[in-house]
Design an enzyme around this catalytic site. Structure first.
Site, mmCIF file in Angstrom:
data_model
loop_
_atom_site.group_PDB
_atom_site.id
_atom_site.type_symbol
_atom_site.label_atom_id
_atom_site.label_comp_id
_atom_site.label_asym_id
_atom_site.label_seq_id
_atom_site.Cartn_x
_atom_site.Cartn_y
_atom_site.Cartn_z
ATOM 1 N N ASP A 264 37.217 22.511 23.425
ATOM 2 C CA ASP A 264 36.603 23.542 24.280
ATOM 3 C C ASP A 264 35.603 22.982 25.271
ATOM 4 O O ASP A 264 35.222 23.676 26.227
ATOM 5 C CB ASP A 264 35.867 24.571 23.412
ATOM 6 C CG ASP A 264 36.850 25.473 22.700
ATOM 7 O OD1 ASP A 264 37.480 25.006 21.731
ATOM 8 O OD2 ASP A 264 37.006 26.629 23.133
HETATM 9 O O1 MRU Z 1 37.213 30.484 18.942
HETATM 10 P P1 MRU Z 1 38.532 30.248 19.629
HETATM 11 O O2 MRU Z 1 39.692 30.866 18.899
HETATM 12 O O3 MRU Z 1 38.481 30.633 21.087
HETATM 13 O O4 MRU Z 1 38.703 28.688 19.555
HETATM 14 C C1 MRU Z 1 39.824 28.075 20.128
HETATM 15 C C2 MRU Z 1 39.828 26.608 19.940
HETATM 16 O O5 MRU Z 1 38.971 26.054 19.309
HETATM 17 C C3 MRU Z 1 40.879 25.824 20.678
HETATM 18 O O6 MRU Z 1 41.124 24.638 20.009
HETATM 19 C C4 MRU Z 1 40.360 25.535 22.074
HETATM 20 O O7 MRU Z 1 40.036 26.694 22.745
HETATM 21 C C5 MRU Z 1 41.129 24.664 22.933
HETATM 22 S S1 MRU Z 1 42.879 24.744 22.899
HETATM 23 C C6 MRU Z 1 43.493 25.776 23.983
#
Ligand code: MRU
Length: 374
Positions: A264
Site C-alpha cells: 500500500d
Molecule cells: O485494507 P485493505 O483490504 O484495503 O488492504 C489491501 C492490501 O493490503 C493490499 O495488499 C494492497 O492494497 C495492495 S494490492 C492491490
C-alpha cells in the site's frame, strides 16, 4: 541506468491474460455512470452500489465496501469525476471552485491514511488548480486527469503482472509448476484490472505454471477467505486457504517457491507497508529460504519517503476484530488493538516487482527517479 540488468520489461505476448471472462469486476464505469461492487457482502451476495459523487466515494472507501490501494485511488478519482460531470458544485467564481475541489481532494484523502495511491492520484490534480484558466477549461482538464488515473491503471497493471510473472518463473528454471503463498486480497477486487500479487498468480495459472496457491485468511477482516477465495474459485485457480497462524508450518512442510504480496505504501529504500501479517510472512521467508516479493504498481510508491519509518498505519475499529458478521466472538468490552497494516523492512525483500521493472530494494530509488512525475 545502473540497474538496467534488473529490468524485465519487454513485449507482452498478445494472448497474455486476454480472457477476462473469469474475472470478478470491482467497478463498472460506463457512459459516465459509476458503480462499485459492495465487497462487504461477499461472498454471500453480489451487489453494485451507485456512486454519484465525492460523498458516496468517501463512504464506500471508509467503510471498506471498496478497498485495495489501486482501487480506492480509482474510486476516489472517479467519484470526483462524476461529481464534476454533474456540474452541481461548480460556482461562478473561479477561486471558489478551486477551493471546493481542493477541499474535496483533502476529504477523499482522509478516508484511508496508509494507502499512498489515493494521495498520489488526487494530489496530481493540484498543479492544475494553480494555473490561470477559465473555469470550463479547468474543469475539463481536471476531469481528463481523473480519467487518466483509471485508464492508465489497466495498461500499467498488465505490464506489472507480466513483469512479476516473468520474475517468478525465471527464478525457478526447470521447475514446471510452482507453489506460492499470498495474503489479503490483491486481485481484481483490489484494482480495476487483474490485480497485483494475485494478478501474477492468475498469470501463473493461465500459463500452466501454477501448482497451488496458499491464501492466508487474513484476520481480522478476512479479505483472504472472503475475497481471494471468491476470486480464485471464480477463476478456477487451484488454492487452499489457511489461517494466518499456519503459515510457518506450511512453509516448513510444503515446498513453497515464492511468497507474493501487494503493498500500500513503498518507501524509496523498498520498505513496504501492506496488510497486517505481511511482515510476519517476510520473516518466515527469510528463515525458510523462500523468496519474498511485493508486487507493486508505480502508484503505490511514496516518493516523499526515504524509508518506511513514519508511514501512517491505519487503526481500524475494534469491532472489525471482535465481530464476525455482526456477531461478537469475544466479550463485547474486550480491549483491542487493531492496526490494519505493517511495514516489511527492505532487507527481508528479495525484489520489488513493478510495472517499470523488477528491482532489489537497493536499486529501487534510482529506478523511480527515472520515471515521470505521477
Ligand atoms: O485494507 P485493505 O483490504 O484495503 O488492504 C489491501 C492490501 O493490503 C493490499 O495488499 C494492497 O492494497 C495492495 S494490492 C492491490
Amino acid at each position: 541506468m545502473s540497474c538496467s540488468t534488473e529490468i524485465v520489461n519487454g513485449p507482452i505476448p498478445k494472448n497474455f491474460l486476454s480472457d477476462t471472462s473469469k474475472r470478478l469486476d470491482s467497478l463498472l464505469f460506463k457512459d459516465g455512470c459509476l458503480q462499485v461492487l459492495d465487497q462487504l457482502l461477499l461472498p454471500h451476495s453480489f451487489e453494485y452500489i451507485d456512486i454519484r459523487g465525492v460523498e458516496d466515494a468517501f463512504k464506500v472507501i471508509k467503510s471498506m465496501q471498496v478497498r485495495g490501494a489501486p482501487l480506492i485511488a480509482t474510486v476516489g478519482c472517479l467519484g470526483l469525476f462524476v461529481e464534476l460531470e454533474s456540474g452541481k458544485d461548480i460556482e461562478k467564481d473561479g477561486q471558489d471552485f478551486r477551493k471546493q475541489v481542493l477541499k474535496k481532494i483533502e476529504y477523499l484523502i482522509s478516508s484511508r491514511p496508509t494507502a499512498v495511491d489515493l494521495r498520489n492520484a488526487l494530489n496530481s490534480v493540484i498543479p492544475l488548480l494553480e494555473k490561470e484558466e477559465d473555469l470550463k477549461t479547468l474543469a475539463e482538464k481536471i476531469k481528463k486527469r481523473l480519467l487518466e488515473v483509471y485508464e492508465k491503471e489497466t495498461v500499467e497493471n498488465r505490464q506489472l503482472v507480466w513483469n512479476a510473472y516473468q520474475e517468478v518463473v525465471s527464478a525457478h528454471p526447470g521447475k514446471e509448476k510452482l507453489k506460492v503463498m499470498t495474503i489479503c486480497n490483491t486481485g481484481s477486487l483490489a484494482t480495476c484490472s487483474w490485480g497485483t500479487a494475485l494478478g501474477a498468480i492468475r498469470a501463473l495459472h493461465a500459463e500452466g505454471r501454477l501448482e497451488l496457491v496458499y491464501a492466508l485468511e487474513t484476520r481480522p477482516y478476512n479479505q483472504g477467505i472472503r475475497l481471494t477465495a471468491s476470486e480464485l474459485l471464480h477463476g478456477g485457480v487451484p488454492f487452499k486457504v489457511i489461517t494466518d497462524s499456519m503459515a510457518a508450518w506450511v512453509m516448513k512442510n510444503e515446498r513453497i517457491d515464492a511468497v507474493l504480496t501487494g503493498a500500500d505504501n513503498v518507501a524509496l529504500n523498498g520498505d513496504s507497508a501492506n496488510k497486517i501479517g505481511t511482515y510476519m510472512l517476510a520473516v518466515l521467508c527469510k528463515h525458510h529460504g523462500v523468496p519474498f516479493y511485493p508486487v507493486v504498481p508505480r502508484t503505490s510508491i511514496n516518493r516523499s519517503r526515504e524509508t518506511g519509518d513514519g508511514i501512517i498505519i491505519e487503526e481500524r475499529p475494534s469491532n472489525e476484530l471482535l465481530q464476525i458478521n455482526g456477531q461478537f466472538i469475544g466479550p463485547e468490552k474486550t480491549p483491542v488493538w487493531n492496526p490494519a497494516f505493517d511495514v516489511t523492512p527492505a532487507d527481508l525483500i528479495t525484489k520489488v516487482l513493478t510495472d517499470f521493472g523488477n528491482f532489489e530494494p537497493k536499486s529501487l530509488k534510482a529506478a523511480v527517479e527515472t520515471l515521470d512525475s505521477y
